[in-house]
Design an enzyme around this catalytic site. Structure first.
Site, PDB file in Angstrom:
ATOM      1  N   LYS A  13       0.832  -1.213   0.000  1.00 49.06           N
ATOM      2  CA  LYS A  13       0.000   0.000   0.000  1.00 49.06           C
ATOM      3  C   LYS A  13       0.870   1.268   0.000  1.00 49.06           C
ATOM      4  O   LYS A  13       0.657   2.175  -0.782  1.00 49.06           O
ATOM      5  CB  LYS A  13      -0.922   0.020   1.235  1.00 49.06           C
ATOM      6  N   ARG A  88      -9.718   0.524   8.721  1.00 55.11           N
ATOM      7  CA  ARG A  88      -9.293  -0.831   9.105  1.00 55.11           C
ATOM      8  C   ARG A  88     -10.375  -1.584   9.871  1.00 55.11           C
ATOM      9  O   ARG A  88     -10.158  -2.746  10.228  1.00 55.11           O
ATOM     10  CB  ARG A  88      -8.059  -0.741   9.993  1.00 55.11           C
ATOM     11  N   ARG A 127      11.790  -4.803   5.127  1.00 58.02           N
ATOM     12  CA  ARG A 127      11.412  -3.423   4.781  1.00 58.02           C
ATOM     13  C   ARG A 127      12.271  -2.393   5.507  1.00 58.02           C
ATOM     14  O   ARG A 127      12.558  -2.524   6.686  1.00 58.02           O
ATOM     15  CB  ARG A 127       9.942  -3.219   5.170  1.00 58.02           C
ATOM     16  N   ARG A 161      11.219  -0.176  11.182  1.00 63.58           N
ATOM     17  CA  ARG A 161      10.176  -0.003  12.200  1.00 63.58           C
ATOM     18  C   ARG A 161      10.290  -1.045  13.293  1.00 63.58           C
ATOM     19  O   ARG A 161      10.511  -2.225  12.998  1.00 63.58           O
ATOM     20  CB  ARG A 161       8.791  -0.115  11.536  1.00 63.58           C
ATOM     21  N   ARG A 172      -0.526  -8.549  13.523  1.00 56.51           N
ATOM     22  CA  ARG A 172      -1.103  -7.591  12.574  1.00 56.51           C
ATOM     23  C   ARG A 172      -1.897  -8.304  11.483  1.00 56.51           C
ATOM     24  O   ARG A 172      -2.951  -7.826  11.063  1.00 56.51           O
ATOM     25  CB  ARG A 172       0.014  -6.721  11.979  1.00 56.51           C
TER      26      ARG A 172
HETATM   27  P1  ADP Z   1       1.115  -1.859   7.868  1.00 56.49           P
HETATM   28  O1  ADP Z   1       0.328  -1.400   6.704  1.00 56.49           O
HETATM   29  O2  ADP Z   1       2.520  -2.207   7.520  1.00 56.49           O
HETATM   30  O3  ADP Z   1       0.438  -2.896   8.683  1.00 56.49           O
HETATM   31  P2  ADP Z   1       0.694   0.716   9.238  1.00 56.49           P
HETATM   32  O4  ADP Z   1       1.838   1.640   9.168  1.00 56.49           O
HETATM   33  O5  ADP Z   1      -0.485   0.990   8.392  1.00 56.49           O
HETATM   34  O6  ADP Z   1       1.286  -0.726   8.960  1.00 56.49           O
HETATM   35  O7  ADP Z   1       0.192   0.584  10.747  1.00 56.49           O
HETATM   36  C1  ADP Z   1       1.093   0.365  11.820  1.00 56.49           C
HETATM   37  C2  ADP Z   1       0.310   0.233  13.112  1.00 56.49           C
HETATM   38  O8  ADP Z   1      -0.372   1.480  13.380  1.00 56.49           O
HETATM   39  C3  ADP Z   1      -0.796  -0.818  13.103  1.00 56.49           C
HETATM   40  O9  ADP Z   1      -0.312  -2.097  13.434  1.00 56.49           O
HETATM   41  C4  ADP Z   1      -1.757  -0.254  14.157  1.00 56.49           C
HETATM   42  O10 ADP Z   1      -1.277  -0.473  15.467  1.00 56.49           O
HETATM   43  C5  ADP Z   1      -1.672   1.251  13.901  1.00 56.49           C
HETATM   44  N1  ADP Z   1      -2.663   1.719  12.904  1.00 56.49           N
HETATM   45  C6  ADP Z   1      -2.395   2.274  11.682  1.00 56.49           C
HETATM   46  N2  ADP Z   1      -3.526   2.599  11.044  1.00 56.49           N
HETATM   47  C7  ADP Z   1      -4.552   2.236  11.863  1.00 56.49           C
HETATM   48  C8  ADP Z   1      -5.966   2.285  11.754  1.00 56.49           C
HETATM   49  N3  ADP Z   1      -6.584   2.773  10.645  1.00 56.49           N
HETATM   50  N4  ADP Z   1      -6.699   1.815  12.808  1.00 56.49           N
HETATM   51  C9  ADP Z   1      -6.111   1.345  13.909  1.00 56.49           C
HETATM   52  N5  ADP Z   1      -4.787   1.238  14.070  1.00 56.49           N
HETATM   53  C10 ADP Z   1      -3.997   1.682  13.053  1.00 56.49           C
HETATM   54  P1  ADP Z   2       2.233  -1.837   3.252  1.00 55.62           P
HETATM   55  O1  ADP Z   2       2.237  -0.328   3.192  1.00 55.62           O
HETATM   56  O2  ADP Z   2       1.047  -2.440   2.565  1.00 55.62           O
HETATM   57  O3  ADP Z   2       2.416  -2.366   4.642  1.00 55.62           O
HETATM   58  P2  ADP Z   2       4.798  -1.615   1.831  1.00 55.62           P
HETATM   59  O4  ADP Z   2       4.436  -0.807   0.628  1.00 55.62           O
HETATM   60  O5  ADP Z   2       5.552  -0.919   2.913  1.00 55.62           O
HETATM   61  O6  ADP Z   2       3.491  -2.340   2.424  1.00 55.62           O
HETATM   62  O7  ADP Z   2       5.637  -2.880   1.323  1.00 55.62           O
HETATM   63  C1  ADP Z   2       6.250  -3.774   2.252  1.00 55.62           C
HETATM   64  C2  ADP Z   2       7.667  -4.121   1.749  1.00 55.62           C
HETATM   65  O8  ADP Z   2       7.570  -4.931   0.569  1.00 55.62           O
HETATM   66  C3  ADP Z   2       8.508  -2.911   1.373  1.00 55.62           C
HETATM   67  O9  ADP Z   2       9.842  -3.153   1.797  1.00 55.62           O
HETATM   68  C4  ADP Z   2       8.402  -2.837  -0.141  1.00 55.62           C
HETATM   69  O10 ADP Z   2       9.600  -2.321  -0.723  1.00 55.62           O
HETATM   70  C5  ADP Z   2       8.172  -4.282  -0.544  1.00 55.62           C
HETATM   71  N1  ADP Z   2       7.224  -4.430  -1.674  1.00 55.62           N
HETATM   72  C6  ADP Z   2       6.116  -3.680  -1.917  1.00 55.62           C
HETATM   73  N2  ADP Z   2       5.481  -4.115  -3.037  1.00 55.62           N
HETATM   74  C7  ADP Z   2       6.197  -5.178  -3.489  1.00 55.62           C
HETATM   75  C8  ADP Z   2       6.042  -6.063  -4.615  1.00 55.62           C
HETATM   76  N3  ADP Z   2       5.029  -5.951  -5.480  1.00 55.62           N
HETATM   77  N4  ADP Z   2       6.973  -7.031  -4.754  1.00 55.62           N
HETATM   78  C9  ADP Z   2       8.016  -7.155  -3.877  1.00 55.62           C
HETATM   79  N5  ADP Z   2       8.198  -6.362  -2.813  1.00 55.62           N
HETATM   80  C10 ADP Z   2       7.311  -5.378  -2.611  1.00 55.62           C
END
Ligand code: ADP
Ligand code: ADP
Ligand code: ZN
Length: 215
Positions: A13, A88, A127, A161, A172
């Site tokens: 995302k 979410r 990541r 992170r 998660r």
């Molecule tokens: P990822 O997409 O890699 O799971 P995010 O950066 O979106 O991670 O979220 C990291 C953490 O922040 C989540 O595990 C949760 O604790 C919190 N968080 C982020 N967005 C939301 C949301 N919309 N509702 C509740 N918690 C959230």
């Molecule tokens: P999200 O925001 O959904 O948690 P990220 O965009 O941060 O996910 O992606 C998670 C990790 O995977 C990052 O290190 C990113 O560079 C890698 N990544 C994202 N999309 C792809 C893909 N299509 N193929 C391989 N690696 C990817």
């Protein structure tokens, strides 16, 4: 245009949102980034969120919806929003409808990034991001063009992170399955969901999203 990027942690995302920002001048609204900024700044929201995020559980709906409302208020009327990591839960989806309506906006697309869960742990544990500009990278899948130097801003500082560890990722993913995946039918009923193969190469995923969004 206002869109949601939906998918489990590591689906891509943030990566795709950053590309849409560069290519289309849209704004990325990442509640994860907003919460991490609040934790770093030590605001009351950050103090409440820190431990919850470290466990990989969800922060309260009220907190994240308030962050989203404030961020939209700071945007120009003509600027499109990319919701990344929000909503979410069903309560957040309902709140988003109200938040958008109050501001004369509506949702155009929900892009579901469809991924193979088995590969998400590798995605997340590899990541890292630029400490200066926030550009995302991966140890295997998206390395800086010159090792140790950010492609976008030239910084040599990177960060990882604290919640990007296998244990927290499992929590998660369970949160995603239990609370987030069930909101898809709300948007499917409106006919605005497109499923994109998130296991394709990063550039191919971008192309598929561009096709959905059009010209
Ligand atoms: P990822 O997409 O890699 O799971 P995010 O950066 O979106 O991670 O979220 C990291 C953490 O922040 C989540 O595990 C949760 O604790 C919190 N968080 C982020 N967005 C939301 C949301 N919309 N509702 C509740 N918690 C959230
Ligand atoms: P999200 O925001 O959904 O948690 P990220 O965009 O941060 O996910 O992606 C998670 C990790 O995977 C990052 O290190 C990113 O560079 C890698 N990544 C994202 N999309 C792809 C893909 N299509 N193929 C391989 N690696 C990817
Ligand atoms: Zn950078």
């Amino acid at each position: 245009m206002n869109i949601i990027l939906l998918g489990p942690p590591g689906a891509g995302k943030g990566t795709q949102a950053q590309r849409l920002v560069e290519q289309r001048g849209m704004r990325q609204l990442s509640t994860g980034d907003m919460l991490r900024a609040a934790v770093k700044a030590g605001t009351p929201t950050g103090l409440k969120a820190k431990a919850v995020m470290e466990r990989g559980e969800l922060v309260s709906d009220e907190i994240v919806s308030a962050l989203i409302g404030d961020e939209l208020d700071a945007m120009g009327a003509g600027e499109g929003a990319i919701f990344d990591g929000y909503p979410r839960t069903a309560a957040q989806a309902t709140a988003l409808d109200t938040i958008l309506t109050q501001r004369g906006r509506s949702l155009d697309h929900v892009i579901e990034l469809d991924v193979d869960e088995d590969q998400l742990v590798e995605r997340i544990t590899g990541r890292f991001t630029c400490a200066n500009c926030g550009k995302g990278y991966h140890d295997r899948f998206e390395q800086p063009r010159q090792p140790g130097i950010c492609d976008k801003c030239g910084s040599t500082e990177f960060k990882r992170r604290p919640d990007d560890n296998e244990q927290t990722v499992r929590t998660r993913m369970a949160e995603y399955r239990a609370k987030t995946a069930p909101i898809l039918p709300i948007y499917e009923a409106r006919g605005i969901v497109t499923r994109v193969n998130g296991m394709a190469d990063i550039d191919d995923v971008t192309r598929a999203i561009e096709t959905v969004l059009g010209g």
